[in-house]
Design a protein around this motif. Structure first.
Motif, PDB file in Angstrom:
ATOM      1  N   LEU A  46      33.766  15.650 -14.035  1.00 47.15           N
ATOM      2  CA  LEU A  46      33.304  14.275 -13.813  1.00 47.15           C
ATOM      3  C   LEU A  46      33.353  13.453 -15.101  1.00 47.15           C
ATOM      4  O   LEU A  46      33.030  12.267 -15.100  1.00 47.15           O
ATOM      5  N   GLY A  47      33.703  14.120 -16.198  1.00 49.95           N
ATOM      6  CA  GLY A  47      33.894  13.400 -17.459  1.00 49.95           C
ATOM      7  C   GLY A  47      32.612  13.099 -18.216  1.00 49.95           C
ATOM      8  O   GLY A  47      32.586  12.198 -19.051  1.00 49.95           O
ATOM      9  N   VAL A 267      29.706  17.549  -4.531  1.00 47.58           N
ATOM     10  CA  VAL A 267      29.705  16.418  -5.464  1.00 47.58           C
ATOM     11  C   VAL A 267      29.589  15.164  -4.603  1.00 47.58           C
ATOM     12  O   VAL A 267      30.448  14.900  -3.753  1.00 47.58           O
ATOM     13  N   LEU A 268      28.500  14.434  -4.807  1.00 52.03           N
ATOM     14  CA  LEU A 268      28.240  13.235  -4.008  1.00 52.03           C
ATOM     15  C   LEU A 268      28.457  12.009  -4.868  1.00 52.03           C
ATOM     16  O   LEU A 268      28.104  12.009  -6.057  1.00 52.03           O
ATOM     17  N   CYS A 269      29.032  10.969  -4.292  1.00 53.20           N
ATOM     18  CA  CYS A 269      29.077   9.733  -5.067  1.00 53.20           C
ATOM     19  C   CYS A 269      28.262   8.680  -4.345  1.00 53.20           C
ATOM     20  O   CYS A 269      28.218   8.633  -3.118  1.00 53.20           O
ATOM     21  N   GLY A 270      27.556   7.885  -5.115  1.00 51.23           N
ATOM     22  CA  GLY A 270      26.628   6.940  -4.502  1.00 51.23           C
ATOM     23  C   GLY A 270      26.168   5.874  -5.456  1.00 51.23           C
ATOM     24  O   GLY A 270      25.326   5.054  -5.135  1.00 51.23           O
ATOM     25  N   GLY A 271      26.749   5.874  -6.652  1.00 53.97           N
ATOM     26  CA  GLY A 271      26.344   4.885  -7.656  1.00 53.97           C
ATOM     27  C   GLY A 271      26.746   3.468  -7.282  1.00 53.97           C
ATOM     28  O   GLY A 271      26.263   2.510  -7.874  1.00 53.97           O
ATOM     29  N   GLU A 272      27.582   3.309  -6.228  1.00 52.16           N
ATOM     30  CA  GLU A 272      28.072   1.968  -5.859  1.00 52.16           C
ATOM     31  C   GLU A 272      26.945   1.046  -5.422  1.00 52.16           C
ATOM     32  O   GLU A 272      27.008  -0.146  -5.596  1.00 52.16           O
ATOM     33  N   ARG A 273      25.897   1.638  -4.812  1.00 56.80           N
ATOM     34  CA  ARG A 273      24.772   0.817  -4.363  1.00 56.80           C
ATOM     35  C   ARG A 273      24.234  -0.001  -5.534  1.00 56.80           C
ATOM     36  O   ARG A 273      23.971  -1.185  -5.425  1.00 56.80           O
ATOM     37  N   ASN A 274      24.141   0.673  -6.686  1.00 56.27           N
ATOM     38  CA  ASN A 274      23.584  -0.017  -7.840  1.00 56.27           C
ATOM     39  C   ASN A 274      24.575  -1.000  -8.432  1.00 56.27           C
ATOM     40  O   ASN A 274      24.182  -2.020  -8.983  1.00 56.27           O
TER      41      ASN A 274
END
Ligand SMILES: C[S@@+](CC[C@H](N)C(=O)[O-])C[C@H]1O[C@@H](n2cnc3c(N)ncnc32)[C@H](O)[C@@H]1O
Length: 279
Positions: A46-47, A267-274
């Motif tokens: 994920l860097g 691995v979940l992605c969900g930072g877009e909400r913020n």
């Protein structure tokens, strides 16, 4: 092989013309199982690096937070609600070369002591099983994720081979919420909280195989055998809680080895909400 066991092996076949030693040798060959530390390769992909903040939720004594600080040069916050974990953790962190990058914060996943959109990664290893309200917990994780952030979840789930009676006992002896063993329940809650699954590794029994091969884990079968045969004396010596947790933990690992439980990394992605909230 039929799989429904309606075609039994005959006595002649069982004692027939096959090579027992060759079979044992075949089963002595390692399948190169991934060890539990391989989860940090998922984090590496994920860097994560210097300048990032990672949150290890349910981080116990901060051991994995220290590991990530050392490997990635990131800052790491470890959150755990159990005072004994935090007390031991403070000693560990103070003595560690990379301890200056690690902060221990008493708290829980239901009310994470971190600001909105403040961390690059939420790392939740082997802790969601204890959580009653998964929707609240995942919503909190999403709240603290920075735009583009990820959540890495390691968790153990039941397979259809786990009998309901086995599940009841296992959950009671390991403070596990039964619903948390359900893949379907987990994935539905992930979707309901606005996360999406970016990657899934079904590890099955690999971690336990790896620790058995390396000799770094106890012989769980022998432990269960002794816990059963010497029940009264061990109950007296260890106390009921320790007896039950040792029994539950040993069964937990045995069930993972024999396929009644399986481990998975999401691995979940969900930072877009913020990101949307900031825009
Ligand atoms: C099996 S241990 C795993 C610890 C560590 N993550 C690891 O992988 O070694 C589960 C951890 O979850 C923590 N925990 C239990 N309930 C929690 C909650 N509501 N919020 C955060 N952590 C919790 C426990 O205190 C414990 O440290």
């Amino acid at each position: 092989m039929s799989g429904d066991w309606s075609n039994p092996v005959t006595v002649a076949e069982m004692y027939g013309d096959w090579d027992y030693d060759a079979a044992v040798a075949a089963l002595d060959r390692s399948l190169s199982p991934r060890p539990s530390v391989a989860i940090f390769d998922v984090v590496a992909a994920l860097g994560v690096g210097p300048g990032d903040v990672v949150l290890d939720i349910g981080g116990r004594e901060g051991e994995h937070a220290l590991l990530m600080a050392e490997r990635f040069g990131c800052r790491a916050i470890s959150v755990d609600p159990v005072p004994a974990n935090n007390d031991r953790g403070r000693v560990l962190v103070a003595a560690h070369e990379f301890g200056r990058l690690v902060e221990l914060r008493p708290g829980s996943i239901e009310q994470i002591p971190a600001d909105d959109a403040s961390v690059r990664l939420v790392f939740a290893r082997d802790m969601l099983g204890h959580i009653e309200d998964l929707e609240l917990a995942l919503s909190e994780c999403r709240r603290v994720l920075a735009p583009g952030g990820h959540m890495v979840v390691f968790e153990v789930f039941a397979t259809p081979m786990l009998h309901p009676d086995e599940e009841r006992r296992l959950c009671a002896d390991t403070a596990t919420v039964p619903e948390r063993l359900s893949v379907a329940n987990f994935e539905a809650t992930v979707a309901a909280t606005g996360f999406s699954v970016e990657r899934l590794d079904v590890l099955g029994s690999e971690h336990v195989e790896a620790s058995q091969e390396a000799g770094t884990a106890p012989n769980y079968l022998l432990q269960v055998s002794r816990l059963r045969r010497d029940r009264e004396r061990l109950l007296d010596e260890l106390g009921e809680t320790t007896y039950r947790v040792m029994y539950g933990n040993a069964l937990w690992s045995i069930y993972r080895l024999i396929g009644k439980l399986e481990s998975r990394i999401y691995v979940l992605c969900g930072g877009e909400r913020n990101a949307a909230r900031r825009a």
